[in-house]
Motif scaffolding. Structure first.
Motif, PDB file in Angstrom:
ATOM      1  N   UNK A  95     -89.476 -43.205 -82.209  1.00  0.00           N
ATOM      2  CA  UNK A  95     -88.797 -43.732 -81.032  1.00  0.00           C
ATOM      3  C   UNK A  95     -88.175 -42.554 -80.296  1.00  0.00           C
ATOM      4  N   UNK A  96     -88.876 -42.036 -79.320  1.00  0.00           N
ATOM      5  CA  UNK A  96     -88.470 -40.823 -78.624  1.00  0.00           C
ATOM      6  C   UNK A  96     -87.526 -41.142 -77.474  1.00  0.00           C
ATOM      7  N   UNK A  97     -86.528 -40.282 -77.315  1.00  0.00           N
ATOM      8  CA  UNK A  97     -85.603 -40.366 -76.187  1.00  0.00           C
ATOM      9  C   UNK A  97     -85.543 -38.983 -75.568  1.00  0.00           C
ATOM     10  N   UNK A  98     -85.731 -38.907 -74.253  1.00  0.00           N
ATOM     11  CA  UNK A  98     -85.723 -37.598 -73.619  1.00  0.00           C
ATOM     12  C   UNK A  98     -84.896 -37.625 -72.340  1.00  0.00           C
ATOM     13  N   UNK A 124     -70.516 -33.095 -79.659  1.00  0.00           N
ATOM     14  CA  UNK A 124     -71.357 -33.967 -78.839  1.00  0.00           C
ATOM     15  C   UNK A 124     -71.320 -33.479 -77.406  1.00  0.00           C
ATOM     16  N   UNK A 125     -72.501 -33.366 -76.819  1.00  0.00           N
ATOM     17  CA  UNK A 125     -72.609 -33.006 -75.411  1.00  0.00           C
ATOM     18  C   UNK A 125     -72.942 -34.270 -74.640  1.00  0.00           C
ATOM     19  N   UNK A 126     -72.217 -34.495 -73.549  1.00  0.00           N
ATOM     20  CA  UNK A 126     -72.505 -35.622 -72.660  1.00  0.00           C
ATOM     21  C   UNK A 126     -72.891 -35.038 -71.307  1.00  0.00           C
ATOM     22  N   UNK A 127     -74.149 -35.244 -70.919  1.00  0.00           N
ATOM     23  CA  UNK A 127     -74.662 -34.745 -69.651  1.00  0.00           C
ATOM     24  C   UNK A 127     -74.555 -35.873 -68.633  1.00  0.00           C
ATOM     25  N   UNK A 128     -73.851 -35.606 -67.539  1.00  0.00           N
ATOM     26  CA  UNK A 128     -73.699 -36.599 -66.482  1.00  0.00           C
ATOM     27  C   UNK A 128     -74.424 -36.078 -65.246  1.00  0.00           C
ATOM     28  N   UNK A 129     -75.374 -36.886 -64.768  1.00  0.00           N
ATOM     29  CA  UNK A 129     -76.122 -36.512 -63.584  1.00  0.00           C
ATOM     30  C   UNK A 129     -75.737 -37.370 -62.395  1.00  0.00           C
ATOM     31  N   UNK A 130     -76.156 -36.942 -61.208  1.00  0.00           N
ATOM     32  CA  UNK A 130     -75.878 -37.735 -60.023  1.00  0.00           C
ATOM     33  C   UNK A 130     -76.594 -39.070 -60.137  1.00  0.00           C
ATOM     34  N   UNK A 134     -75.938 -40.796 -67.592  1.00  0.00           N
ATOM     35  CA  UNK A 134     -74.982 -40.282 -68.574  1.00  0.00           C
ATOM     36  C   UNK A 134     -75.620 -40.371 -69.947  1.00  0.00           C
ATOM     37  N   UNK A 135     -75.903 -39.232 -70.548  1.00  0.00           N
ATOM     38  CA  UNK A 135     -76.566 -39.168 -71.850  1.00  0.00           C
ATOM     39  C   UNK A 135     -75.730 -38.340 -72.818  1.00  0.00           C
ATOM     40  N   UNK A 136     -75.506 -38.875 -74.006  1.00  0.00           N
ATOM     41  CA  UNK A 136     -74.774 -38.163 -75.036  1.00  0.00           C
ATOM     42  C   UNK A 136     -75.700 -37.728 -76.162  1.00  0.00           C
TER      43      UNK A 136
END
Length: 158
Positions: A95-98, A124-130, A134-136
Motif C-alpha cells: 500500500x504505497x503512499x507518495x 515527524x515532518x509535516x509538509x504543508x503545501x498550497x 498536509x502530509x506527515x
C-alpha cells in the motif's frame, strides 16, 4: 535504483536523501525481549501454574517479532528526498503512499520531536503545501536538517 531516482524530472538533481531512524526498532525489540524473558522464566520453572504464563509469553514474543518484521519492511521501503525542484516522499510496499510537491508550492515544513527524538535526532515532518495539502511522515532521521535543506532550496534562485 529507488523510487526517487526513477521519478526525477529532466534536469532535476537530488540534494538530500533522508531515511527512517533506527529508533523505530526500539518498541519491537522491547516487546520481543520481554516475551523472550518471560518464555525463559516460565521454561525454568516447569509447573502447571506456569503453562498459561508460557502461552502468554509466547504470544508476546510473537507479537514483538511481527511488529519488528513490519518495522523492517517500513524501514527499507521508505524514501525521502529534496531535489533542486521538489520534495519527494514514498512509503509502503503493498500500500504505497507518495508525495511529490514542487518547492514553489511548499508553504511550510513542520517538525515535531518527542524528548527521545530530540536526544536521538529523529522526529515527524509535516509538509504543508498550497491548497491544503498536509502530509506527515514519522520517524525521520535528522528532521531539522531535512527542513533546513528544503528552506535552502526554496531560497536559492532557480
Amino acid at each position: 535504483m529507488g523510487y526517487v531516482e526513477q521519478n526525477l524530472m529532466p534536469g532535476e538533481q537530488v540534494v538530500l536523501k533522508a531515511k527512517l531512524h533506527w529508533a523505530m526498532f526500539l518498541g519491537p525489540a522491547i516487546i520481543a525481549g520481554i516475551g523472550f524473558l518471560l518464555l525463559m522464566a516460565s521454561a525454568a520453572s516447569r509447573t502447571e501454574a506456569t503453562a498459561g504464563i508460557s502461552c502468554l509469553a509466547g504470544l508476546v514474543f510473537l507479537l514483538g517479532l511481527v511488529y519488528a518484521f513490519r518495522a523492517v519492511i517500513s524501514y527499507f521501503t521508505t524514501e525521502f528526498a529534496v531535489t533542486n525542484k521538489r520534495v519527494l516522499a514514498k512509503t509502503g510496499l503493498l500500500r504505497r503512499r507518495s508525495l511529490e510537491l514542487l518547492l514553489g508550492k511548499v508553504e511550510s515544513i513542520g517538525v515535531s520531536q518527542p524528548i527521545l527524538g530530540r536526544i536521538l535526532n529523529y522526529g515527524t515532518i509535516v509538509v504543508v503545501g498550497t491548497g491544503g495539502t498536509k502530509e506527515g511522515f514519522p520517524n525521520i532521521a535528522a528532521p531539522m536538517d531535512f527542513r533546513k535543506r528544503v528552506h535552502i532550496q526554496i531560497a536559492e534562485p532557480a
